[in-house]
Design an enzyme around this catalytic site. Structure first.
Site, PDB file in Angstrom:
ATOM      1  N   HIS A   1      47.606  46.143  40.908  1.00 38.98           N
ATOM      2  CA  HIS A   1      46.391  45.288  40.974  1.00 38.98           C
ATOM      3  C   HIS A   1      46.481  44.098  40.006  1.00 38.98           C
ATOM      4  CE1 HIS A   1      42.487  43.537  42.557  1.00 38.98           C
ATOM      5  NE2 HIS A   1      42.801  43.394  42.859  1.00 38.98           N
TER       6      HIS A   1
ATOM      7  N   LYS B   1      38.753  32.046  50.053  1.00 48.63           N
ATOM      8  CA  LYS B   1      38.043  30.913  48.907  1.00 48.63           C
ATOM      9  C   LYS B   1      38.803  29.669  49.194  1.00 48.63           C
ATOM     10  CE  LYS B   1      41.840  30.983  45.653  1.00 48.63           C
ATOM     11  NZ  LYS B   1      42.251  29.004  45.076  1.00 48.63           N
TER      12      LYS B   1
END
Length: 898
Positions: free
Chosen positions: A138, A561
Site C-alpha cells: 500500500h 474518483k
C-alpha cells in the site's frame, strides 16, 4: 432482537481503564524527555481540545518553535496508537469470551453453518465455498515495521492486565515493562527515512503469516469441518479460506516489481510455511514418545521409522518419533530444493506425498486407539498442510493494459507482422491477435531484433511465472489482472504475451486472464466487452479448462474518483448484475474479485455488510477481495482478530449465497429506477466540482497535504503514474488519503446530499420511499451507513483551517461549496435513517471516536501550522519530517488512510 456485532459487546470501562494507564505512563515518559514548559504546553493543548476551544489551541500552536512542535507532535501521534492497542486487546478478549460462553454474534460461523445445514444442497455449498483475502502492499501504509513490532509487545502486555488485577502477576514489574516499551516508542523514528523496497514489503507481510494467518486459517478450517460434521455433513477437502497476495507480482505503476521480486515473493512464502511445518514436526517428535512395548503401530509407520536416520538406542521402541524424524528430514530436503535449488533424492515431489505420510501416522493412531493424540498439534499441522500446501498464498500478477499493448506492438513489429499495431481499429487488433493465438505457432520474441527494456522486463516476469508454476505447482500463480481493461483486445494482448513463455496455447490457459474494470465508463461497457470475449471459441476453451469459471475484477477506487461515491457504488452493483447474467447466458460462472480499499472512498467499510449487500446471484461459491496494506494490521494483527475477520468473510459469503436462494430478487426491482435517477444527479454534481470547476485543482493542492503525502517514504510504489498536472493523473489512493488527512473525507460522501434532496423534493412520498429502501434493501442500507460513518470522522472546522491555506479567495470559496453539501448530506442521511445523530447504529465506534478525537484533532492543527511554515520556507529539510509524523498520527487516529 437483531444479532449484535461482536464489537457491541466491548467492555468500555476496561478500555477506559487501560487507556488511563497508558496515558499516565506516556505523560510520565514525555515529562522526563522534554523541558517542563514544553510538557505544560501538551497538558494545555489536551485540555483545550477536550473543551473544543480550538481558537485558543491554534493561538498556542502558532507560538511554538519547531523543536517544541517536534516533541509535541510525537506525543499526540503516539496517543491514538496506544488507544488502538487497548481496543484491539479488548476485541481479542471478547472474541474468545463470546465463543467460550457460546454467545451469538453477527458473523459467527456456528450460526451460519446451522443456517446452511437446512438447505438441501448444504454439503455442496460448504464443500465448494472458497473466500480469498488478497493481501496487497500500500503506497500510503504509514506504520514502520519497527513500530508494529513495538505495538505487538504492548498488546501482549495489555492482554495480561486482567491477570495483574487478579494478583496473578506482579503489577510493578508489569508496569515497568509497559513503561519500557512506551519509552522506546517515544524514542523511535515513526517515519521511514528511506522508501520501502518491494523486498521489504514481502518480508513485512510474512510477519502477519507467522503471527496470525497460519494459526487463524488453520483454526477456522478445523472449526468449519467440525461444525459441518455436527450437522451430519461430511466434507472431503473444503478450503473455505485460501490466501492471495499481490506483493511481488503487482507491477501496475510500480517499476520495482520484476521477475526477481516475483521469485522472491514465492520462495519466501515457501520457506516460511516450510519452517512452520518443521517447528510443528519437531514438537510432535518431542511429544510422541509412544513405545511399541505398550502400543502397536501400523506397518506404514514402521516403514517410515525404518527410513529415519535417528539411530539412537533410546528410540528403538519409539517408531512415531523416528517416523516424524524421517518426515522432518525429507521436508527439509524439499525446502532446500524448492528455495535454494539443492538437489536431493529424498524429498517430496508434491504436497500430496507429505500429507500421505502424515495420514499414515493418523491412521495408525486411530487403529491403535490413540485418538486423543489427533487433537492439538497434530491436527493443527494436518489442517495447515491442507490449507497452505508448500506456499502460503497464490500470487496475482497485474499490469496496466497500455504496457501490454506496447509490448505486443513491439513484438509484432520486430516479427514484421504489423508495423503499427497501436494505430489499428479494435476489430483489426482482435483479428491480428486471434491469428497469432490460433494459427501462428511462432515465438515472436525469438528474433535477433533488439528489445526495449520494458519488453525485456515483461517477458522476464512471464518466464519467471512459468518457472514457478512448474516448480511449486499450478496454484502459485493462478491469474493475471489487466488494469484499465477497456476492450477484448486488452485481454487478447495479455494472452499473446503469455503464449511467448508457454503459459497459453490454443487449448488451455495456465494463467487465467482477468480484466479489471475501473472507471465508470469502463464499468458501463464491461458487459459488452465480456459478451464479445465469451463468444470467442478460444476463450471458451480456456474457460472450460478452468471448470467454466471466469473471474472479473472490479475497481472501487478509480470508479469513485471518477464519478463519486454514489455513482461508483451503483455502477458496480449494476455491472455485477449484468455480468452475472451474461455468464449464465454462455454457461460460465462469473466470479468477482472486489478491489476494495480500507476507506469508504475506496470501497471500504464493514466487510460483513459489504458482502451481504452484493447483488443477488453475484456470489456463487467463490469470492476474492483485496485486503490493503494499511488495514492488514488492524484486522489481522493478532491471531484472534485474524480469526474473527476471516470468520466474518466466510459467514457473510455463506449468508449471501443462502439468502439469494430463498429471496425473490424482484422485490427490489422497483428501486432500480429510483437509484438511476438519484445517481445520475450525483454523478453530475460530483463531476461539476472535481473535474469541471476551474479552481478545484488549485484548492485540492493548497488545502490538503497531497504534496507532503506524495513525499512520504511509505511504499515501494510511486503516488502517481506520471507527473501530477491534473486530478486524473493522481492515483486514487493518495487522493483519498489526502482528503482523510484534511478531514473533509470528500470521496466518501460528496454529491449524496444534493442528489437525494432533489429526489425528495419531487414528490411528498419520496422520503418515505427512501426510508423503506433503507429498511429493506441491504445494498442501500450499507451504502448509506458508510456515508454516516465517513461524516462522523470528518470535521469541517478543521477543514476550514486547511482551506485558509488557499491564497486566492476564488479558490478558497470552494470550501463553502463543500461545506454546504456536507451539511445537506448529514441532514438527508439522518432523515432517511430516521436517527437523531450520526453513528446511532454503531455505538462502539461512536464511543471510540468520542474519546480519541480530541487527541488527534490536535495533530491536524499542528499539521496545518507546519504546512504553513513549510510553504513560507521556515522548515529545514530535516524538519519536513515533522509533517510526516502528524500524517502518521492522524491516519492512526482514523484507523485507516487511503
Amino acid at each position: 432482537m437483531a444479532i449484535q456485532k461482536l464489537e457491541n459487546y466491548n467492555n468500555k470501562e476496561a478500555i477506559r481503564e487501560e487507556v488511563t494507564i497508558l496515558t499516565s505512563i506516556l505523560e510520565e515518559v514525555a515529562a522526563q524527555m522534554m523541558p517542563a514548559e514544553t510538557f505544560a504546553k501538551i497538558v494545555e493543548l489536551s485540555q483545550l481540545s477536550r473543551q473544543d476551544d480550538y481558537q485558543a489551541l491554534i493561538a498556542i500552536i502558532s507560538q511554538l518553535n519547531n523543536d517544541e512542535l517536534a516533541v509535541i507532535s510525537r506525543y499526540f501521534a503516539v496517543l491514538p496508537l496506544l488507544i488502538n492497542i487497548s481496543e484491539d486487546v479488548d476485541l481479542a478478549y471478547e472474541i474468545n469470551h463470546q465463543n467460550n460462553i457460546d454467545q451469538d454474534y453477527l458473523g459467527k460461523i456456528s450460526t451460519t453453518i446451522d443456517m446452511v445445514s437446512k438447505q438441501e444442497n448444504a454439503a455442496e455449498i460448504l464443500e465448494k465455498l472458497n473466500v480469498v483475502p488478497v493481501l496487497t502492499a500500500h503506497p500510503t501504509q504509514v506504520q514502520r515495521q519497527s513500530m508494529l513490532d513495538l505495538t505487538k509487545h504492548i498488546h501482549e502486555l495489555l492482554r495480561r492486565y486482567r491477570d495483574v488485577k487478579l494478583g496473578l502477576l506482579n503489577k510493578n514489574k508489569w508496569e515497568d515493562e509497559l513503561r519500557c516499551y512506551i519509552e522506546i516508542i517515544m524514542q523511535t523514528d515513526m517515519i521511514r527515512e528511506k522508501k520501502l523496497k518491494v523486498t521489504n514489503e514481502i518480508t513485512n507481510v510474512m510477519e502477519y503469516y507467522n503471527s496470525s494467518f497460519i494459526k487463524a486459517v488453520t483454526k477456522l478450517q478445523r472449526e468449519y469441518k467440525r461444525l459441518a460434521a455436527e450437522k451430519g455433513i461430511v466434507l472431503n477437502n473444503p478450503r473455505p479460506i485460501t490466501m492471495g497476495m499481490w506483493i511481488g507480482g503487482d507491477r501496475d505503476g510500480n517499476p520495482f516489481v520484476t521477475a526477481e521480486t516475483l521469485k522472491l515473493s514465492a520462495l519466501t512464502q515457501c520457506e516460511v510455511i516450510m519452517n512452520y511445518y518443521d517447528e510443528q514436526l519437531y514438537k510432535l517428535y518431542r511429544n510422541f514418545s509412544l513405545s511399541t512395548s505398550i502400543v502397536n503401530v501400523s506397518t506404514a509407520v514402521k516403514m517410515l521409522a525404518d527410513l529415519s536416520e535417528d539411530s539412537s538406542v533410546y528410540r528403538e521402541n519409539e517408531p512415531y518419533r523416528r517416523a516424524f524424524h524421517y518426515i522432518q528430514m525429507k521436508l527439509a530436503n524439499t525446502r532446500d530444493y524448492l528455495v535454494h535449488n539443492k538437489p536431493s533424492d529424498v524429498r517430496y515431489s508434491n504436497v500430496a506425498e507429505f500429507k500421505a505420510d502424515l495420514l499414515a501416522i493418523k491412521q495408525s493412531l486411530v487403529e491403535n486407539k490413540s485418538m486423543a493424540l489427533l487433537k492439538g498439534d497434530f491436527t493443527e499441522l494436518l489442517e495447515a498442510v491442507e490449507a497452505f500446501g508448500f506456499y502460503l498464498a497464490s500470487i496475482d500478477m497485474r499490469q496496466d493494459s497500455s504496457i501490454h499493448e506496447a509490448s505486443v506492438a513491439e513484438l509484432l513489429a520486430s516479427a514484421r507482422i504489423v508495423e503499427d499495431y497501436s494505430s489499428l481499429s479494435e476489430e483489426a487488433k482482435c483479428h491480428v491477435l486471434l491469428k497469432q493465438l490460433e494459427t501462428d505457432p511462432r515465438i515472436l520474441s525469438a528474433t535477433h531484433m533488439p528489445k526495449s527494456e520494458q519488453l525485456e522486463k515483461e517477458l522476464a516476469i512471464f518466464a519467471a511465472a512459468r518457472e514457478l508454476k512448474d516448480k511449486l505447482g499450478e496454484e502459485i500463480i493462478k491469474q493475471h489482472i489487466i488494469s484499465h481493461s477497456e476492450s477484448v483486445s486488452d485481454l487478447l494482448e495479455l494472452a499473446v504475451l503469455l503464449k511467448e513463455v508457454g503459459l497459453v496455447d490454443v487449448d488451455k490457459a495456465r494463467v487465467q486472464i482477468v480484466p479489471l474494470f475501473e472507471t465508470i465508463e469502463d464499468l458501463d461497457n464491461a458487459p459488452d466487452t465480456m459478451r464479445q470475449y465469451l463468444q470467442l471459441d478460444l476463450a471458451k476453451r480456456w474457460i472450460a479448462g478452468n471448470k467454466y469459471y471466469q473471474e472479473i475484477m472490479l475497481g472501487y477506487s478509480d470508479s469513485n474518483k471518477d464519478g463519486g461515491y454514489l455513482s461508483s457504488g451503483w455502477t458496480l452493483y449494476k455491472a455485477q448484475n449484468e455480468l452475472t447474467q451474461i455468464g449464465q447466458d454462455y454457461g460460465v460462472n462469473i466470479t468477482f474479485f472486489h478491489g476494495r480499499g480500507g476507506t469508504v472512498g475506496r470501497g471500504g467499510g464493514p466487510s460483513y455488510d459489504a458482502i451481504t449487500s452484493q447483488p443477488f446471484g453475484s456470489i456463487k461459491d467463490r469470492l476474492r477481495l483485496t485486503e490493503q496494506g494499511e488495514v492488514i494490521g488492524n484486522k489481522y494483527g493478532n491471531k484472534d482478530a485474524a480469526y474473527y475477520n476471516l470468520e466474518m468473510l466466510v459467514s457473510a459469503t455463506l449468508d449471501r449465497m443462502v439468502t439469494q436462494m430463498i429471496t425473490d430478487p424482484n422485490e427490489i426491482d422497483g428501486y432500480r429506477e429510483t437509484m438511476d435517477e438519484i445517481v445520475s444527479d450525483s454523478y453530475r454534481i460530483y463531476r461539476d466540482l472535481v473535474f469541471n470547476n476551474p479552481h478545484f485543482y488549485d484548492y485540492f493542492f493548497a488545502a490538503s497535504p497531497i504534496r507532503e503525502v506524495s513525499s512520504l517514504n511509505i511504499g515501494s510504489r510511486p503516488a502517481a503514474r506520471k507527473t501530477i498536472t491534473e486530478i486524473g493523473g493522481l492515483r486514487a489512493i493518495p487522493w483519498v488519503f489526502s482528503w482523510s488527512q484534511n478531514r473533509v473525507m470528500l470521496p466518501g460522501w460528496y454529491g449524496v446530499g444534493s442528489s437525494f434532496k432533489r429526489f425528495i423534493d419531487k414528490h411528498p412520498d419520496n422520503l418515505s420511499k427512501l426510508q423503506k429502501m433503507y429498511e429493506s434493501w441491504p445494498f442501500f442500507r450499507s451504502l448509506l451507513s458508510n456515508v454516516d460513518m465517513v461524516l462522523s470522522k470528518s470535521n469541517m472546522n478543521i477543514a476550514f483551517e486547511y482551506a485558509k491555506m488557499c491564497e486566492s479567495e476564488e479558490v478558497r470559496n470552494i470550501f463553502h461549496v463543500i461545506l454546504d453539501e456536507w451539511q445537506l448530506t448529514k441532514e438527508i442521511i439522518l432523515s432517511i435513517e430516521q436517527n437523531d445523530e450520526l453513528l446511532a447504529e454503531l455505538p462502539f465506534l461512536k464511543a471510540s471516536l468520542d474519546y480519541r478525537m480530541p487527541y488527534f484533532n490536535v495533530l491536524n492543527y499542528i499539521q496545518i501550522e507546519l504546512i504553513h511554515r513549510l510553504r513560507r520556507g521556515e522548515l529545514s529539510k530535516e524538519q519536513e519530517n515533522l509533517i510526516h509524523i502528524t500524517i502518521n498520527g492522524v491516519a492512526t487516529g482514523l484507523r485507516n488512510s487511503g
